[in-house]
Write an enzyme that holds these catalytic residues in place. Structure first.
Site, PDB file in Angstrom:
ATOM      1  N   HIS A  22      17.979  -0.126 -47.668  1.00  0.00           N
ATOM      2  CA  HIS A  22      19.086   0.624 -47.074  1.00  0.00           C
ATOM      3  C   HIS A  22      18.810   0.818 -45.583  1.00  0.00           C
ATOM      4  O   HIS A  22      17.647   0.961 -45.186  1.00  0.00           O
ATOM      5  CB  HIS A  22      19.161   1.978 -47.788  1.00  0.00           C
ATOM      6  CG  HIS A  22      20.464   2.672 -47.625  1.00  0.00           C
ATOM      7  ND1 HIS A  22      20.708   3.577 -46.631  1.00  0.00           N
ATOM      8  CD2 HIS A  22      21.612   2.583 -48.339  1.00  0.00           C
ATOM      9  CE1 HIS A  22      21.955   4.017 -46.733  1.00  0.00           C
ATOM     10  NE2 HIS A  22      22.525   3.429 -47.767  1.00  0.00           N
TER      11      HIS A  22
ATOM     12  N   ASP B 259      31.955  10.796 -55.290  1.00  0.00           N
ATOM     13  CA  ASP B 259      31.276  12.075 -55.065  1.00  0.00           C
ATOM     14  C   ASP B 259      30.661  12.229 -53.682  1.00  0.00           C
ATOM     15  O   ASP B 259      29.736  13.004 -53.485  1.00  0.00           O
ATOM     16  CB  ASP B 259      30.167  12.217 -56.117  1.00  0.00           C
ATOM     17  CG  ASP B 259      29.289  10.958 -56.185  1.00  0.00           C
ATOM     18  OD1 ASP B 259      29.250  10.217 -55.192  1.00  0.00           O
ATOM     19  OD2 ASP B 259      28.649  10.735 -57.234  1.00  0.00           O
TER      20      ASP B 259
ATOM     21  N   HIS C 161      17.154   4.632 -52.421  1.00  0.00           N
ATOM     22  CA  HIS C 161      17.372   5.395 -51.182  1.00  0.00           C
ATOM     23  C   HIS C 161      17.972   6.763 -51.437  1.00  0.00           C
ATOM     24  O   HIS C 161      18.515   7.382 -50.538  1.00  0.00           O
ATOM     25  CB  HIS C 161      18.279   4.620 -50.217  1.00  0.00           C
ATOM     26  CG  HIS C 161      19.673   4.426 -50.736  1.00  0.00           C
ATOM     27  ND1 HIS C 161      20.060   3.284 -51.380  1.00  0.00           N
ATOM     28  CD2 HIS C 161      20.748   5.238 -50.725  1.00  0.00           C
ATOM     29  CE1 HIS C 161      21.332   3.409 -51.736  1.00  0.00           C
ATOM     30  NE2 HIS C 161      21.770   4.583 -51.358  1.00  0.00           N
TER      31      HIS C 161
ATOM     32  N   GLU D 188      25.864  15.159 -54.411  1.00  0.00           N
ATOM     33  CA  GLU D 188      26.991  14.533 -55.094  1.00  0.00           C
ATOM     34  C   GLU D 188      27.474  15.302 -56.318  1.00  0.00           C
ATOM     35  O   GLU D 188      28.674  15.338 -56.604  1.00  0.00           O
ATOM     36  CB  GLU D 188      26.631  13.095 -55.502  1.00  0.00           C
ATOM     37  CG  GLU D 188      26.523  12.123 -54.328  1.00  0.00           C
ATOM     38  CD  GLU D 188      25.167  12.114 -53.652  1.00  0.00           C
ATOM     39  OE1 GLU D 188      24.310  12.969 -54.001  1.00  0.00           O
ATOM     40  OE2 GLU D 188      24.953  11.263 -52.771  1.00  0.00           O
TER      41      GLU D 188
ATOM     42  N   ARG E 202      19.043  10.405 -51.581  1.00  0.00           N
ATOM     43  CA  ARG E 202      18.742  11.508 -50.673  1.00  0.00           C
ATOM     44  C   ARG E 202      17.745  12.488 -51.304  1.00  0.00           C
ATOM     45  O   ARG E 202      16.818  12.948 -50.657  1.00  0.00           O
ATOM     46  CB  ARG E 202      20.050  12.241 -50.365  1.00  0.00           C
ATOM     47  CG  ARG E 202      20.044  13.103 -49.142  1.00  0.00           C
ATOM     48  CD  ARG E 202      21.339  13.864 -49.072  1.00  0.00           C
ATOM     49  NE  ARG E 202      22.441  13.085 -48.549  1.00  0.00           N
ATOM     50  CZ  ARG E 202      22.810  13.072 -47.272  1.00  0.00           C
ATOM     51  NH1 ARG E 202      22.153  13.782 -46.394  1.00  0.00           N
ATOM     52  NH2 ARG E 202      23.830  12.357 -46.872  1.00  0.00           N
TER      53      ARG E 202
ATOM     54  N   GLU F 295      36.972   7.692 -60.786  1.00  0.00           N
ATOM     55  CA  GLU F 295      35.622   7.937 -61.308  1.00  0.00           C
ATOM     56  C   GLU F 295      35.361   9.440 -61.415  1.00  0.00           C
ATOM     57  O   GLU F 295      34.399   9.985 -60.874  1.00  0.00           O
ATOM     58  CB  GLU F 295      34.521   7.275 -60.471  1.00  0.00           C
ATOM     59  CG  GLU F 295      33.208   7.128 -61.218  1.00  0.00           C
ATOM     60  CD  GLU F 295      32.078   6.572 -60.358  1.00  0.00           C
ATOM     61  OE1 GLU F 295      31.736   7.168 -59.339  1.00  0.00           O
ATOM     62  OE2 GLU F 295      31.546   5.516 -60.717  1.00  0.00           O
TER      63      GLU F 295
HETATM   64  N1  UDP Z   1      24.845  -3.085 -53.222  1.00  0.00           N
HETATM   65  C1  UDP Z   1      25.166  -4.116 -52.347  1.00  0.00           C
HETATM   66  N2  UDP Z   1      24.170  -4.636 -51.560  1.00  0.00           N
HETATM   67  C2  UDP Z   1      22.896  -4.186 -51.602  1.00  0.00           C
HETATM   68  C3  UDP Z   1      22.573  -3.124 -52.500  1.00  0.00           C
HETATM   69  C4  UDP Z   1      23.573  -2.599 -53.301  1.00  0.00           C
HETATM   70  O1  UDP Z   1      26.319  -4.554 -52.275  1.00  0.00           O
HETATM   71  O2  UDP Z   1      22.048  -4.703 -50.860  1.00  0.00           O
HETATM   72  C5  UDP Z   1      25.920  -2.502 -54.043  1.00  0.00           C
HETATM   73  C6  UDP Z   1      25.628  -2.430 -55.512  1.00  0.00           C
HETATM   74  O3  UDP Z   1      26.097  -3.580 -56.181  1.00  0.00           O
HETATM   75  C7  UDP Z   1      26.384  -1.177 -55.957  1.00  0.00           C
HETATM   76  C8  UDP Z   1      26.439  -0.345 -54.710  1.00  0.00           C
HETATM   77  O4  UDP Z   1      26.096  -1.174 -53.616  1.00  0.00           O
HETATM   78  O5  UDP Z   1      27.712  -1.476 -56.351  1.00  0.00           O
HETATM   79  C9  UDP Z   1      25.474   0.799 -54.845  1.00  0.00           C
HETATM   80  O6  UDP Z   1      25.439   1.478 -53.693  1.00  0.00           O
HETATM   81  P1  UDP Z   1      24.428   2.664 -53.423  1.00  0.00           P
HETATM   82  O7  UDP Z   1      23.143   2.416 -54.129  1.00  0.00           O
HETATM   83  O8  UDP Z   1      24.436   2.820 -51.951  1.00  0.00           O
HETATM   84  O9  UDP Z   1      25.169   3.946 -53.962  1.00  0.00           O
HETATM   85  P2  UDP Z   1      25.344   4.661 -55.357  1.00  0.00           P
HETATM   86  O10 UDP Z   1      25.805   3.656 -56.335  1.00  0.00           O
HETATM   87  O11 UDP Z   1      24.035   5.289 -55.706  1.00  0.00           O
HETATM   88  O12 UDP Z   1      26.384   5.684 -55.080  1.00  0.00           O
END
Ligand code: UDP
Length: 387
Positions: free
Chosen positions: A246, A98, A214, A134, A216, A120
Site C-alpha cells: 500500500h 464504511d 495495511h 470502519e 489502520r 454493502e
Molecule cells: N487490490 C488491488 N490491487 C492491489 C491490492 C488490492 O486492486 O495491489 C484490490 C483487491 O482486489 C480488493 C481491494 O483492492 O478488491 C481491497 O482493498 P483494500 O485492502 O485497500 O481495502 P479493504 O478491502 O480492506 O477495504
C-alpha cells in the site's frame, strides 16, 4: 418521464471496485442520470479502477493532506461533499461500505434531507475498534440510509437486529463479485502480460503466497508481527511472497526493512485491479488483513488466512475457505506452514465458491432503485439467496 438524479460518492480503491458495476448499470439505464464525486481519500489507485470502465468523475475533491487527522479529514469531506450536493441537487446519494468518505457523504446528504442508499450494508464485527474506524462508520451510515443493500443473509439479519424495517433491506449479493467476475473474464480473454506474468516467470517452481496488509488498526505492533511472520515464511526456499505494498509510508516503513533482503520476496507497487485478480488466480494461498480480498479469494478457491482479530465477513470462514489467524507471528507462520506442508489441510480449504454473491448485485440494485422511483416509496422486494 424525468430522469432520477443519482450522485455516487466514493473515496478509496475498494469503493471504486465495488461501485463501478453499480455506476455502469445505472448509466446503462436511461431512467437515471448519474454523477460521480470522488473525494480523493485514495488517488492513483482509485483512478486505475475507474479507468477500467471509462468512468470519469464529475467532481474531484482532493481532500488528502499529509499527516491529516481523522477529524480534519472527516471535516474536509463533510464540507466538500456538502458543496457538491448543493451544486448537483441529486434525488438520491449512493455510498458504499464504511470509509470516512461514505460516512461524510451520508451525513451531508442527511443534512439536506436527501435519501441515501447504502451498498454493502449490514457488515458488523461487533467491536468498534476492529476495524477502526470502519465499524462505527457503517453503523452511522445505517442510521441515515433509507435503502440498505445487504450482501449476505447475515448482513441482512444484522440490520434487522438493529431495528431497520425489513422493507428497507434488500439482499442483493456483494458487488465485488460482479467486479471480480467481469475482470476475470476480461483477463482470461487477453494474453498474459504485465507484472504478474513476469513474477510467474521469475518464481516458476515456487508456490506463491499473495499478501496484502495495511489495516489502520494493525499499524505499529500488528504490522511488525506480520512482517516477522513473513520473514519466517520467506526463509523457506520453496515459496515466494508477492506483496503489493500500500502507498501509505507508515506501512512501507515496516515491511520494506523486514523483507528487502529476500530474493524470493517481491514487494511491488499496488497492482491495478486486473493484475491483482491475476495474482489471486496464480497464487497458492493468500495472507491478508483486507476486507475485499477475503471476499474475492474464495471465488478462486484460494485459502485465505485473515490477519485480524475479528472479521465482519464470517461467510468465508463458515464456508471453510478463510481462517481468522490474528496478528501473532507464531500463529501466522504455523498456519501458513500447515497449508504448505499438509495437502489434506490445503485441500480442505481450497474449494472454489462464492459465498458473497453471484455477480448480479448491481443489476438488482438498479431494479430496486427503479421500483423506488416508480412506486413513490413502495419498494419492490428483491429476495435472493446470495450463498
Ligand atoms: N487490490 C488491488 N490491487 C492491489 C491490492 C488490492 O486492486 O495491489 C484490490 C483487491 O482486489 C480488493 C481491494 O483492492 O478488491 C481491497 O482493498 P483494500 O485492502 O485497500 O481495502 P479493504 O478491502 O480492506 O477495504
Amino acid at each position: 418521464m424525468e430522469e432520477t438524479r443519482i450522485l455516487v460518492v466514493l473515496g478509496t480503491r475498494p469503493e471504486a471496485i465495488k461501485l463501478f458495476p453499480v455506476i455502469a448499470a445505472l448509466r446503462a439505464d436511461a431512467r437515471f442520470a448519474v454523477r460521480v464525486c470522488v473525494s480523493g481519500q485514495h488517488r492513483g489507485i482509485l483512478d486505475q479502477v475507474l479507468d477500467l470502465t471509462d468512468i470519469r468523475p464529475d467532481h474531484d475533491l482532493g481532500v488528502m493532506r499529509p499527516g491529516q487527522s481523522l477529524d480534519a479529514l472527516t471535516g474536509a469531506l463533510l464540507s466538500g461533499i456538502g458543496a457538491v450536493i448543493d451544486a448537483e441537487r441529486p434525488d438520491r446519494v449512493i455510498v458504499q461500505g464504511d470509509t470516512a468518505t461514505a460516512f461524510a457523504a451520508a451525513l451531508a446528504a442527511y443534512h439536506r434531507r436527501i435519501p441515501v442508499a447504502h451498498v454493502e450494508a449490514g457488515l458488523r464485527s461487533r467491536d468498534i475498534y476492529h476495524p477502526w474506524p470502519e465499524e462505527v462508520n457503517r453503523k452511522l451510515i445505517a442510521g441515515i440510509a433509507d435503502l440498505h443493500f445487504a450482501p449476505t443473509q447475515s448482513a441482512a439479519a444484522a440490520l434487522r437486529c438493529e431495528g431497520i424495517a425489513d422493507s428497507r433491506i434488500h439482499l442483493v449479493g456483494n458487488t465485488v463479485v460482479d467486479a471480480l467476475l467481469w475482470v476475470r473474464e476480461r483477463n482470461r480473454g487477453a494474453p498474459a502480460a504485465g507484472p504478474v506474468a513476469a513474477l510467474a516467470e521469475r518464481f516458476q517452481w515456487r508456490r506463491i503466497v499473495a499478501v496484502t496488509s495495511h489495516r489502520r488498526e494493525n499499524l505499529g505492533n500488528g504490522l511488525a508481527e506480520i512482517a516477522a511472520a513473513l520473514s519466517r515464511i520467506a526463509a523457506r526456499d520453496d515459496v515466494a511472497i508477492v506483496f503489493p505494498l500500500h502507498p501509505n509510508p507508515a506501512v512501507r516503513a515496516i515491511f520494506e526493512p523486514a523483507l528487502a533482503g529476500f530474493a524470493n520476496v517481491a514487494l511491488v507497487d499496488p497492482l491495478d485491479y486486473p493484475q491483482f485478480v491475476a495474482l489471486l488466480d496464480l497464487c497458492t494461498l493468500v495472507l491478508t488483513d483486507s476486507g475485499g480480498v477475503q471476499e474475492e479469494a474464495p471465488a478462486f478457491g484460494k485459502p485465505v488466512l485473515v490477519m485480524r482479530e475479528t472479521t465482519e465477513r464470517p461467510e468465508g470462514i463458515a464456508a471453510g475457505t478463510a481462517k481468522l489467524v490474528g496478528t501473532n507471528t507464531d500463529r501466522i507462520a504455523a498456519e501458513t506452514f500447515a497449508l504448505l506442508d499438509d495437502p489434506a489441510a490445503y485441500a480442505a480449504m481450497a474449494r472454489a465458491h462464492q459465498p458473497f454473491g453471484d455477480g448480479r448485485a448491481a443489476q438488482r440494485i438498479v431494479e430496486v432503485l427503479t421500483g423506488m422511483e416508480n412506486r413513490a416509496g413502495e419498494v419492490s422486494r428483491v429476495r435472493v439467496d446470495a450463498a
